[in-house]
Write an enzyme that holds these catalytic residues in place. Structure first.
Site, mmCIF file in Angstrom:
data_model
loop_
_atom_site.group_PDB
_atom_site.id
_atom_site.type_symbol
_atom_site.label_atom_id
_atom_site.label_comp_id
_atom_site.label_asym_id
_atom_site.label_seq_id
_atom_site.Cartn_x
_atom_site.Cartn_y
_atom_site.Cartn_z
ATOM 1 N N HIS A 233 0.836 -1.211 0.000
ATOM 2 C CA HIS A 233 0.000 0.000 0.000
ATOM 3 C C HIS A 233 0.863 1.250 0.000
ATOM 4 O O HIS A 233 2.052 1.198 0.318
ATOM 5 C CB HIS A 233 -0.967 0.044 1.191
ATOM 6 C CG HIS A 233 -0.312 0.030 2.540
ATOM 7 N ND1 HIS A 233 -0.029 -1.117 3.231
ATOM 8 C CD2 HIS A 233 0.115 1.046 3.341
ATOM 9 C CE1 HIS A 233 0.546 -0.815 4.392
ATOM 10 N NE2 HIS A 233 0.648 0.486 4.479
ATOM 11 N N HIS B 110 3.955 7.103 3.848
ATOM 12 C CA HIS B 110 4.906 5.999 3.654
ATOM 13 C C HIS B 110 4.447 5.091 2.525
ATOM 14 O O HIS B 110 3.298 5.158 2.088
ATOM 15 C CB HIS B 110 5.129 5.200 4.947
ATOM 16 C CG HIS B 110 3.934 4.467 5.477
ATOM 17 N ND1 HIS B 110 3.088 4.999 6.425
ATOM 18 C CD2 HIS B 110 3.434 3.234 5.191
ATOM 19 C CE1 HIS B 110 2.135 4.121 6.710
ATOM 20 N NE2 HIS B 110 2.312 3.041 5.975
ATOM 21 N N GLU C 217 7.772 1.083 4.942
ATOM 22 C CA GLU C 217 7.273 0.029 5.821
ATOM 23 C C GLU C 217 7.495 -1.302 5.121
ATOM 24 O O GLU C 217 7.231 -1.414 3.919
ATOM 25 C CB GLU C 217 5.762 0.251 6.072
ATOM 26 C CG GLU C 217 5.121 -0.805 6.961
ATOM 27 C CD GLU C 217 3.630 -0.528 7.193
ATOM 28 O OE1 GLU C 217 2.981 0.161 6.371
ATOM 29 O OE2 GLU C 217 3.103 -1.026 8.212
HETATM 30 CO CO CO Z 1 1.226 1.257 6.336
#
Ligand code: CO
Length: 134
Positions: free
Chosen positions: A7, A79, A130
């Site tokens: 994502h 992020h 991440e």
């Molecule tokens: Co995230």
């Protein structure tokens, strides 16, 4: 090592308002809002055919994204999340290259119930990364 883009997270003042933009202007499918008190965020997912957009809103006084939203009142990319098969192996490989793992360096259970780590933006082209064990 790096796998799929899981994502892209966009931090905003209101996930409902942001989701309405994705729904009404872009015709996207959106999830129901979820409040994750332990992560200090409220989230709505925009589900795309090949990935997701994670809309994040600060929740509570100690939200880790409160400062980011204060600096970016119109919202902004917070992020990107990449999948890895083995998060501990990925961490060791990254540390060997000099990359900095944030926090105490131990994987935490992230917003999707899977182990995650965050990597220092200065080591990755100015972007908070991440890693999620898929
Ligand atoms: Co995230």
């Amino acid at each position: 090592m790096i796998g799929r883009l899981n994502h892209v997270a966009i931090a905003v003042e209101s996930v409902e308002k942001a989701a309405a933009v994705y729904k009404n202007a872009l015709g996207a499918h959106i999830s129901k809002p979820e409040s994750l008190a332990e992560h200090g965020v409220k989230i709505i997912f925009v589900e795309l055919p090949n990935t997701k957009i994670e809309l994040l809103e600060p929740l509570g006084e100690n939200s880790p994204i409160a400062g980011f939203v204060a600096k970016n009142p119109a919202g902004g990319i917070h992020h990107v999340c990449y999948e890895v098969d083995d998060i501990l192996a990925a961490r060791e490989q990254l540390k060997a290259t000099g990359a900095r793992v944030l926090g105490d360096g131990e994987p935490k259970i992230g917003a999707h119930g899977k182990p995650v780590l965050f990597l220092h933006p200065k080591d990755f082209c100015g972007t908070l990364v991440e890693l999620e064990q898929a």
